[in-house]
Each structure stands twice: as structure tokens, then as C-alpha cells.
Design a protein around this motif. Structure first.
Motif, mmCIF file in Angstrom:
data_model
loop_
_atom_site.group_PDB
_atom_site.id
_atom_site.type_symbol
_atom_site.label_atom_id
_atom_site.label_comp_id
_atom_site.label_asym_id
_atom_site.label_seq_id
_atom_site.Cartn_x
_atom_site.Cartn_y
_atom_site.Cartn_z
ATOM 1 N N PRO A 120 0.812 -1.223 0.000
ATOM 2 C CA PRO A 120 0.000 0.000 0.000
ATOM 3 C C PRO A 120 0.841 1.268 0.000
ATOM 4 O O PRO A 120 1.897 1.342 0.635
ATOM 5 C CB PRO A 120 -0.822 -0.114 1.289
ATOM 6 N N ILE A 121 0.369 2.269 -0.746
ATOM 7 C CA ILE A 121 1.025 3.575 -0.752
ATOM 8 C C ILE A 121 0.915 4.203 0.628
ATOM 9 O O ILE A 121 1.855 4.818 1.131
ATOM 10 C CB ILE A 121 0.372 4.484 -1.812
ATOM 11 N N ALA A 122 -0.266 4.053 1.230
ATOM 12 C CA ALA A 122 -0.504 4.602 2.566
ATOM 13 C C ALA A 122 -1.689 3.871 3.179
ATOM 14 O O ALA A 122 -2.504 3.273 2.481
ATOM 15 C CB ALA A 122 -0.768 6.104 2.494
ATOM 16 N N HIS A 123 -1.778 3.900 4.514
ATOM 17 C CA HIS A 123 -2.880 3.249 5.214
ATOM 18 C C HIS A 123 -4.067 4.190 5.402
ATOM 19 O O HIS A 123 -5.112 3.759 5.865
ATOM 20 C CB HIS A 123 -2.412 2.727 6.576
ATOM 21 N N GLN A 124 -3.905 5.452 5.070
ATOM 22 C CA GLN A 124 -5.007 6.403 5.212
ATOM 23 C C GLN A 124 -5.597 6.702 3.836
ATOM 24 O O GLN A 124 -4.867 6.989 2.876
ATOM 25 C CB GLN A 124 -4.544 7.701 5.869
#
Length: 431
Positions: free
Chosen positions: A209-213
Motif C-alpha cells: 500500500p502507498i498509505a494506510h489512510q
């Protein structure tokens, strides 16, 4: 400097023996210069031919792979060419196989590629990013994806793209991979007034993932105005799972926060639609330093209720017949008068189509319209008079009709005739 690539609708499909195809898009590179005129008040624009290759697009088992050949790059690499090569396996492009036959079916495919940059990316990454948007209106196909350039080992023989100043592969292509995809399977849809609708929007990101948000915002634009409908911020926490912060501006709008992270589903539900809900919806998904959008057009419709002022018509003198078309949306509606003679089977238009009242708008935004037709007494009994209403919310024109009936003998003349006959009868008996 801003660089954009527009796709004019020509592409070629190449396939591999393992059921994956390379889709080659013929594009044009558009560069913004330093002049005072041009798009959006910017500089002058120049266009240069370019090519975009999607590698390893999965195809269905029914595709005749033997009919196509694999993509072959130019035998002599040319640093002046714009040849983008994109790996789209993780994440993949949903329904990308629908592009395979768009050219054969003469469908208009629009594609735009622009350099994606932000201050945060410039400070944190050595890679270059591009935004790609592809739309096929006839297929309800729309997708936006971000491409990241892949590292190329530089040697003395490495070619650099002359305008982009980026290293090319040995075959002369600019190597990239898709890292973030936002898509919709419904670009335009209609829904009934006071009904419910689901606006489709989803995203995919690479396996790491690029980010978890994930931040999602839905906005509505209509007639030059815009406002927020809903925004949602979700965070994947190792201990608490998915945490969501939802801000609802339009009552009756909702999203499934659990599906945002687990499935990438950011679709918007709207209940009890009003006329004011019609317009252009913008779905924006933001992950890390990246964001991409989908635009969805929603049309609110309501079919008219049609009725006549009379249930039957007896013509002794000219009669005025009214046809009411009530509570419909949008505005455009057409009313026609037709008739079917006793000996005929097909309806004909009245030469005199009567007169129309002015449109009346109701508090809920719907409209009403009436038509008045003067029917002459020369219309014979047995004639069927038809009011035909056409509207975009109707699958077909709606007809409502009545029958011209034979005039009944007046009771006074009936009684007088009966009296005369009776007198004559008794006169004959007395004689």
C-alpha cells in the motif's frame, strides 16, 4: 512546464500466448509554452505524436489470440519519440479488456496523460509520475491512474528522452508502472425523483500500500455552483482496525467505511432524490501524496401523469378537450393530438394541434403543461381522439384516448314522438 498527452481514438492491440494483451494507444504530446495565449489563459501549446503501451492486460478466454502479433518496439531507439510503456498488473486496470475492440466498433476513446507533481513528491522521491485518464462514453468506461517511472540503470549508452529528460530503456521506451487507479463503471445515469441511487466509484493501489489512510470526497457541481456532499477519512490501525471520520453535508448520503479499505469501494448512496440532487458528481480519492478523480453525471427524472378533461365526447357543437401532463421532470415535454377514424386503423395528426398553456413549476421542481383542442362537430361518432405525450422519462410516448359517441335523442322529442305514435294508434282503433 506542463506536459499533457491527449489520445485521439486510435489504438492497436497486441497479445501474448499466455492470454495477456498489450494495448497500444496512439497519442499526441501537448506542451505548454511561455506565450500569453492558449488553454486556460496559459501559454501556447504544441502537439507531437506519442505512444502509450499498456503491458500484459488480461484478456478473456474467448479472445482469438492467434489473430494478433506481439508488440515490437522500434528497431532503432529514438530519443525524440514519446513511447510510454506501462505495466498494469498490480494494480490492474478493471475491465481493460473492453478496450480491445473499441476501434473495430468505431467507439470514441479519449485519453489524457499529464505529468503529476507536488512539492511533497519533489522532496521525497527521485521518480517521475504521470496521470492517465481514459474514457469511452459508449461503454461507460472511465479510469484514472497514476504511473511511476521505473529505475533504469544509466550507462554511457543510455538514451535520455529529449524533452522529458528521462532515461529510456534499451528498446527506447519510458518504463513505468501503475501504482494507483480510480475508476467508475457508470459515467452517466438517471434515477427517479424521490428514489435512491448508487454512484459507482472505486480505487486500487499496488500490493504494497502507498498509505494506510484513505481520504474520499464527493462534491456536486450544477449550473456554475459547487458544494460538498460527503467526505470520509479512513485509517487502518493495527490495533483498532478501520477508523473512519465521516462528514455528511447532504442528508441521506452515505458510504460504507468498511468497504473503503477492504475493497476499495468508495461508492456514494443517495436516498430520496430531489431535483436539486441533479448535476455532476466528482469522486476524489487521496492516498498519501496522490489523488485521482472520477466524474459522474446524475440525471433526475420523473415521468408525467397524463389525463383528459372528459371521459366521453358527444359532439353537437364544437367542444374543447384538455390534455393534462403533470408533475414531470426535466422540463421538455411534447403533446400531440391524433385521431383514428371509424374506418381507419392507424392514427393521423390533427391539422389543428390546438394551443399550449405556459409551463407551471411546482415546489418540488417538477413541471406541468396542458394542451387545449377544439373538436368540431363534423368529427363523426366512432372516432377515437388521442392525446400523445412524449418525455425523456418515458420509455415510449404515452397515449390516452376517448371515443366520440353518437348523440342521444333528447327526452322531450322522444316523449313527443311517443305521444304522437300513441294518438295515431288509438285513432286507428276507434275507427
Amino acid at each position: 512546464m506542463m506536459i499533457e498527452i491527449f489520445f485521439f481514438g486510435l489504438f492497436i492491440t497486441w497479445v501474448h500466448a499466455d492470454g495477456a494483451a498489450d494495448v497500444v494507444l496512439s497519442c499526441a504530446l501537448v506542451e505548454e509554452g511561455s506565450g500569453l495565449s492558449g488553454m486556460g489563459g496559459g501559454g501556447l501549446f504544441t502537439r507531437t505524436p506519442a505512444t502509450l503501451v499498456f503491458r500484459d492486460v488480461a484478456v478473456g478466454p474467448d479472445e482469438p489470440l492467434e489473430m494478433l502479433s506481439p508488440f515490437v518496439p522500434p528497431s532503432v531507439p529514438d530519443p525524440e519519440l514519446f513511447l510510454f510503456e506501462a505495466s498494469v498488473t498490480s494494480p490492474d486496470i478493471p475491465n481493460a479488456d473492453r478496450l480491445l475492440h473499441a476501434d473495430c466498433n468505431e467507439l470514441e476513446v479519449m485519453c489524457e496523460v499529464s505529468r503529476y507533481s507536488s512539492k511533497e513528491l519533489q522532496d521525497s522521491s527521485d521518480q517521475t509520475f504521470f496521470m492517465v485518464s481514459i474514457t469511452v462514453e459508449e461503454l461507460d468506461f472511465s479510469i484514472s491512474l497514476i504511473l511511476e517511472t521505473l529505475p533504469v540503470e544509466k550507462t554511457q549508452s543510455t538514451l535520455m528522452q529529449s524533452k522529458l529528460n528521462l532515461p529510456l530503456s534499451q528498446s527506447g521506451t519510458l518504463l513505468t508502472k501503475a501504482i494507483f487507479v480510480v475508476f467508475s463503471n457508470s459515467k452517466t445515469l438517471s434515477a427517479p425523483l424521490r428514489g435512491d441511487v448508487l454512484l459507482d466509484c472505486s480505487f486500487k493501489q499496488q500490493e504494497v500500500p502507498i498509505a494506510h489512510q484513505v481520504d474520499v470526497e464527493w462534491r456536486l457541481q450544477h449550473r456554475g455552483k459547487g458544494w460538498k456532499v460527503l467526505d470520509l477519512k479512513t485509517t487502518l490501525d493495527d490495533t483498532e482496525g478501520v477508523r473512519a471520520d465521516v462528514n455528511v453535508e447532504r442528508k441521506g448520503s452515505s458510504m460504507n467505511a468498511g468497504q473503503v479499505v477492504s475493497e476499495g469501494n468508495v461508492s456514494l448512496s443517495l436516498s430520496t432524490l430531489k431535483v436539486a440532487d441533479e448535476g455532476t458528481y466528482i469522486c476524489t480519492v487521496s492516498i498519501g501524496h496522490f489523488h485521482a478523480q472520477q466524474v459522474i453525471q446524475l440525471h433526475v427524472i420523473q415521468p408525467p401523469h397524463v389525463s383528459l378533461s372528459e371521459e366521453k365526447l358527444i359532439l353537437k357543437t364544437p367542444q374543447t378537450l384538455k390534455c393534462y401532463s403533470s408533475k414531470y421532470y426535466p422540463l421538455d415535454a411534447q403533446i400531440e393530438w391524433l385521431f383514428v377514424s371509424p374506418a381507419a386503423t392507424e392514427p393521423e395528426l390533427f391539422k389543428d394541434q390546438g394551443s399550449l398553456t405556459s409551463h407551471r413549476q411546482h415546489g418540488d421542481g417538477t413541471f406541468s403543461l396542458s394542451s387545449l383542442l377544439t373538436v368540431p362537430p363534423t368529427v363523426p361518432p366512432g372516432t377515437r381522439i388521442i392525446c400523445r405525450v412524449s418525455h425523456v422519462a418515458l420509455g415510449a410516448p404515452l397515449d390516452i384516448s376517448l371515443l366520440v359517441e353518437t348523440p342521444k335523442i333528447d327526452s322531450y322529442w322522444w316523449f313527443l314522438g311517443f305521444l304522437i305514435v300513441t294518438v295515431i294508434f288509438f285513432f286507428q282503433v276507434i275507427k
